[in-house]
Motif scaffolding. Structure first.
Motif, PDB file in Angstrom:
ATOM      1  N   PRO B  97       0.802  -1.234   0.000  1.00 21.45           N
ATOM      2  CA  PRO B  97       0.000   0.000   0.000  1.00 21.45           C
ATOM      3  C   PRO B  97       0.838   1.290   0.000  1.00 21.45           C
ATOM      4  N   GLU B  98       1.940   1.285   0.767  1.00 22.16           N
ATOM      5  CA  GLU B  98       2.758   2.504   0.791  1.00 22.16           C
ATOM      6  C   GLU B  98       3.427   2.777  -0.551  1.00 22.16           C
ATOM      7  N   VAL B  99       3.901   1.699  -1.172  1.00 25.49           N
ATOM      8  CA  VAL B  99       4.539   1.859  -2.486  1.00 25.49           C
ATOM      9  C   VAL B  99       3.508   2.373  -3.483  1.00 25.49           C
ATOM     10  N   LEU B 100       2.302   1.810  -3.425  1.00 19.25           N
ATOM     11  CA  LEU B 100       1.224   2.249  -4.311  1.00 19.25           C
ATOM     12  C   LEU B 100       0.931   3.732  -4.100  1.00 19.25           C
ATOM     13  N   ALA B 101       0.848   4.146  -2.827  1.00 20.34           N
ATOM     14  CA  ALA B 101       0.550   5.538  -2.508  1.00 20.34           C
ATOM     15  C   ALA B 101       1.609   6.461  -3.111  1.00 20.34           C
ATOM     16  N   ASP B 102       2.889   6.115  -2.909  1.00 23.28           N
ATOM     17  CA  ASP B 102       3.971   6.931  -3.481  1.00 23.28           C
ATOM     18  C   ASP B 102       3.872   6.979  -4.998  1.00 23.28           C
ATOM     19  N   ALA B 103       3.621   5.816  -5.588  1.00 21.64           N
ATOM     20  CA  ALA B 103       3.565   5.726  -7.046  1.00 21.64           C
ATOM     21  C   ALA B 103       2.482   6.636  -7.595  1.00 21.64           C
ATOM     22  N   VAL B 104       1.307   6.629  -6.941  1.00 27.42           N
ATOM     23  CA  VAL B 104       0.176   7.394  -7.452  1.00 27.42           C
ATOM     24  C   VAL B 104       0.395   8.891  -7.265  1.00 27.42           C
ATOM     25  N   ARG B 105       1.024   9.256  -6.144  1.00 27.68           N
ATOM     26  CA  ARG B 105       1.230  10.687  -5.893  1.00 27.68           C
ATOM     27  C   ARG B 105       2.123  11.358  -6.933  1.00 27.68           C
ATOM     28  N   GLU B 106       2.976  10.566  -7.590  1.00 26.52           N
ATOM     29  CA  GLU B 106       3.874  11.133  -8.608  1.00 26.52           C
ATOM     30  C   GLU B 106       3.154  11.504  -9.905  1.00 26.52           C
ATOM     31  N   LEU B 107       1.972  10.950 -10.111  1.00 28.33           N
ATOM     32  CA  LEU B 107       1.325  11.065 -11.429  1.00 28.33           C
ATOM     33  C   LEU B 107       0.603  12.388 -11.636  1.00 28.33           C
ATOM     34  N   ASP B 108       0.483  12.812 -12.927  1.00 24.59           N
ATOM     35  CA  ASP B 108      -0.358  13.957 -13.279  1.00 24.59           C
ATOM     36  C   ASP B 108      -1.820  13.576 -13.105  1.00 24.59           C
ATOM     37  N   SER B 109      -2.666  14.624 -12.965  1.00 20.39           N
ATOM     38  CA  SER B 109      -4.078  14.343 -12.696  1.00 20.39           C
ATOM     39  C   SER B 109      -4.713  13.495 -13.805  1.00 20.39           C
ATOM     40  N   ASP B 110      -4.355  13.740 -15.076  1.00 17.58           N
ATOM     41  CA  ASP B 110      -4.994  12.966 -16.151  1.00 17.58           C
ATOM     42  C   ASP B 110      -4.600  11.487 -16.086  1.00 17.58           C
ATOM     43  N   ASP B 111      -3.368  11.219 -15.634  1.00 15.59           N
ATOM     44  CA  ASP B 111      -2.947   9.825 -15.521  1.00 15.59           C
ATOM     45  C   ASP B 111      -3.650   9.117 -14.366  1.00 15.59           C
ATOM     46  N   VAL B 112      -3.873   9.838 -13.258  1.00  9.69           N
ATOM     47  CA  VAL B 112      -4.596   9.238 -12.136  1.00  9.69           C
ATOM     48  C   VAL B 112      -6.027   8.893 -12.567  1.00  9.69           C
ATOM     49  N   VAL B 113      -6.647   9.818 -13.309  1.00 13.15           N
ATOM     50  CA  VAL B 113      -8.017   9.568 -13.795  1.00 13.15           C
ATOM     51  C   VAL B 113      -8.043   8.309 -14.657  1.00 13.15           C
ATOM     52  N   ASP B 114      -7.084   8.219 -15.548  1.00 15.26           N
ATOM     53  CA  ASP B 114      -6.999   7.074 -16.446  1.00 15.26           C
ATOM     54  C   ASP B 114      -6.846   5.772 -15.655  1.00 15.26           C
ATOM     55  N   LEU B 115      -6.088   5.858 -14.568  1.00 18.32           N
ATOM     56  CA  LEU B 115      -5.839   4.711 -13.698  1.00 18.32           C
ATOM     57  C   LEU B 115      -7.115   4.277 -12.986  1.00 18.32           C
ATOM     58  N   LEU B 116      -7.846   5.263 -12.465  1.00 21.35           N
ATOM     59  CA  LEU B 116      -9.013   4.971 -11.630  1.00 21.35           C
ATOM     60  C   LEU B 116     -10.184   4.416 -12.430  1.00 21.35           C
ATOM     61  N   GLU B 117     -10.322   4.898 -13.673  1.00 19.50           N
ATOM     62  CA  GLU B 117     -11.485   4.544 -14.499  1.00 19.50           C
ATOM     63  C   GLU B 117     -11.803   3.061 -14.483  1.00 19.50           C
ATOM     64  N   ASP B 118     -10.743   2.237 -14.551  1.00 14.45           N
ATOM     65  CA  ASP B 118     -10.977   0.814 -14.772  1.00 14.45           C
ATOM     66  C   ASP B 118     -10.904  -0.020 -13.494  1.00 14.45           C
ATOM     67  N   LEU B 119     -10.715   0.638 -12.348  1.00 12.86           N
ATOM     68  CA  LEU B 119     -10.591  -0.139 -11.115  1.00 12.86           C
ATOM     69  C   LEU B 119     -11.949  -0.356 -10.462  1.00 12.86           C
ATOM     70  N   ASP B 120     -12.039  -1.403  -9.635  1.00 13.19           N
ATOM     71  CA  ASP B 120     -13.283  -1.565  -8.890  1.00 13.19           C
ATOM     72  C   ASP B 120     -13.250  -0.643  -7.663  1.00 13.19           C
TER      73      ASP B 120
END
Lengths: 463, 463
Positions: B97-120
């Motif tokens: 979870p911590e690695v995931l949190a760090d990984a996501v915080r680095e991303l631009d907003s459009d990339d986070v949106v793209d990531l979230l779209e397909d998750l449950d």
């Protein structure tokens, strides 16, 4: 039906801001009919050159000629760049030599190269003649690189700076240079031998203090592209690494030009178009504006290949004439097995061709993918075997016939899955474009196996 | 064959600088096997995130898990963005979870949106939680826009300037702002109501004198994009007008974000991939990393549709059982007519589907294109009629049979040409994706017409 299509056209225009609307088109053609030059220019003025090119492609040859003659001096070089090749030659023939000269002189070197590639020699020379000496030399140099290589795609105007400069020096240089390219996004850092070593974005440059070294703010991702690299690979690299521009180097690693993402995007789109069309047995260079005779000629070879395939399949059937004469139901059912195999094979081969194009199918996963395709074929084969057994029994009242078609279905869908992956991979290896040739081979396999398995089993079981 | 494939893989790696080579892969997997974390990091360091994502897609699930666990904290957010959706969910589940949190915080907003779209939902919420408040708000706002719209594609970080500023004011502003986006290429000029009115490239800004008005050096081509516009249309506009970045506006024409060409290029590539796969009856979202069962399920519906088509064709054949029992040659030859029709129809429909996608088929040329396809079908029909007549006569020694197959060929190729253009156009009108559905309809038409014309004529002429 006719009304439907008319309505479709109207609908598409209402909804879609990127298609020229029917009313604007009618007004433009009215201006042409009445030879109202002022009116025509006023109507064309708000249109982008790419849209004018589309307009010229969509009207017929006679209207095209009248429009261009009336538009005359207003004709912009960019319109030529945007035109489809087949139409482009025709339009160059129509343009007044002076208008053509003016139009060509406006273009960047990469666009002139693109223009010249497809012209015949007299037209080519006429255009080279009107260029300024330095431009002509640049264009002729580019034409020495192989067709479809990075060298043809690049523009020669590059903004570069020595790698030891700082931000202040770079800014002063940019602000004091007269001839910067129309569009540029990076400064290419070069070593003393003119080899590119990094890219600095203009945004980073603007936001850094004057004493910061350019080297320290260079982009993390940096690719230089050999001048002979195929343009399809260039497009792949831009898409894979999100490049915006990339320096092009010669065999000594020296900077010779730069490729920007808009050109890479156009190449990627063309490559995809070529694959889509080739998979369907259509010449990748085809376009809607080709003449009827050219289109017919371009589609003939694929149909001829298919005829050979179909005749081969028929020869298999001919081996079982006696069986068919005894049980005519075989003739009724046999196309089903062949058709299902053909479709399952096409599914596999399309996935394989696409994965080869996007470099997703490699030594690391080829065996896993082959196993997967075989399994998918087998499982779908089992599913449709059950369905067809039922259909066979219900329709013809024969359990034996149901069993025969079910078994043939399993065999053919398994073979289809395997052929669909192995054939494109082998074709790629022997240097044949898998998008172009896989279809014929896979269909031959599924037709021959389909008919042979079904009719052969029928002979064994039913007779 | 097995050797060939092995060799192919090796060849591809030697020639092609953009595929991970086999040796590097073996070294990486050796590091994983020996749990050599230092070694793994050293080997992965030179790789671009997109290449790491490809690597993860190409190895099997067990290796993937071990590699990710060993790589641990080094895991970069960009790798997640580049991963295929199916694999992405799996990888998110593996990451600490911590690695995931760090990984996501680095991303631009459009990339986070793209990531979230397909998750449950649970995964989605876990990721939203780790974002900073302002980022979370931006991402949640973007998620309110429809899927596959400009709003999902845009980044919210925009560099803008009042339209009345001059070059000097803009430069001073840029040099004194702390938080400029990582990548930007234009300054968007806005009016007092925050409506975008123009784009100034950074290159133009750098090369203009300080007192020059921004308005006077704005780009000639300028498009703002409504936030609800479908991403496919956005990609089209970028490719058509050679845009590098474009402002996105809400329903009040106010600037809300910006889309850059690299994202548009990715969309264009995906749209093309979808069309390629759909034309072959494969779900457009499919990928090589899907599991066997998912792939089987995704391919089943198209095969089921094809089965219905094939059974329909068989029913036509069944009407002529008596004729086939008398002249078995009919059973041998009939698949040829159907197969040629199917291929000619596929050629037309693929050209039509592609032309609809690129907006080259419009109200201005639809009738001309229909006439053209009919003519092309007719001419190729005549050519293959002659060939098949000869084959029929030579093979079966019957002029009547030759005449029958020739006539059926002409009819079916003409019908194929017409069906190939009219069916996709009508499907597009009624809102069905022509790439998805045209194939089944066209094949049904060419099978039914092919069998009926050939067998029907045979009954009239031969019996």
């Amino acid at each position: 039906m006719a009304d439907d299509i008319q309505e479709l056209a109207a609908d598409a225009e209402r909804e879609d801001s990127y298609t020229l609307d029917r009313k604007a088109l009618a007004q433009i053609m009215f201006a042409v009919d009445t030879e109202d030059r002022e009116g025509l220019i006023a109507l064309m003025d708000p249109l982008h050159q790419a849209d004018i090119a589309d307009l010229l492609e969509q009207i017929n040859a006679f209207d095209r000629m009248r429009l261009i003659k009336l538009y005359d001096k207003e004709f912009d070089g960019e319109i030529l760049s945007e035109l489809d090749e087949t139409i482009r030659e025709e339009v160059i023939g129509i343009l007044h030599p002076e208008v053509l000269a003016d139009a060509v002189r406006e273009l960047d070197s990469d666009d002139v190269v693109d223009l010249l590639e497809d012209l015949d020699d007299p037209q080519k020379e006429a255009i080279l003649e009107v260029l300024e000496d330095s431009d002509r030399a640049a264009v002729q140099q580019s034409l020495t690189y192989p067709e479809f290589s990075a060298g043809r795609l690049m523009q020669r105007e590059v903004v570069m700076a020595p790698e030891y400069w700082n931000v202040g020096e770079a800014i002063d240089y940019l602000r004091n240079t007269d001839h910067l390219p129309e569009q540029f996004y990076h400064i290419v850092l070069v070593d003393p031998k003119l080899r590119p070593v990094g890219n600095v974005t203009l945004g980073k440059l603007m936001s850094s203090r004057r004493e910061v070294l350019l080297k320290s703010i260079a982009e993390e991702t940096f690719h230089s592209i050999p001048v002979t690299r195929p343009e399809a690979d260039v497009a792949y690299a831009f898409n894979q690494y999100h490049l915006i521009s990339a320096p092009v180097v010669d065999e000594n690693e020296r900077l010779v030009g730069v490729i920007t993402i808009d050109d890479a995007m156009a190449v990627l789109d063309e490559e995809n178009e070529e694959d889509i069309l080739r998979l369907a047995g259509v010449d990748g260079e085809s376009s809607l504006s080709d003449r009827v005779f050219d289109t017919t000629k371009r589609r003939f070879p694929w149909l001829a290949v298919n005829l050979v395939t179909a005749v081969l399949a028929s020869m298999v059937i001919a081996q079982f004439e006696a069986a068919i004469a005894q049980v005519v139901a075989l003739a009724v059912l046999m196309p089903i097995v062949a058709s299902m195999g053909g479709n399952a094979g096409t599914q596999s081969l399309t996935v394989a061709v696409r994965a080869l194009a996007t470099k997703d199918l490699t030594g690391a996963n080829i065996w896993r993918v082959i196993r997967r395709e075989a399994l998918v074929g087998l499982i779908n084969g089992l599913a449709f075997a059950v369905i067809m057994a039922i259909v066979g029994v219900v329709w013809f009242g024969s359990f034996a016939l149901g069993g025969v078609i079910a078994t043939a279905m399993i065999i053919n869908l398994l073979v289809a899955g395997l052929a669909g992956i192995v054939i494109p991979v082998v074709l790629e290896k022997v240097g044949v474009d898998p998008a172009l040739a896989s279809g014929a081979f896979v269909t031959t396999v599924t037709d021959v196996v389909g008919f042979f398995a079904f009719l052969g089993l029928a002979v064994v079981v039913l007779l």
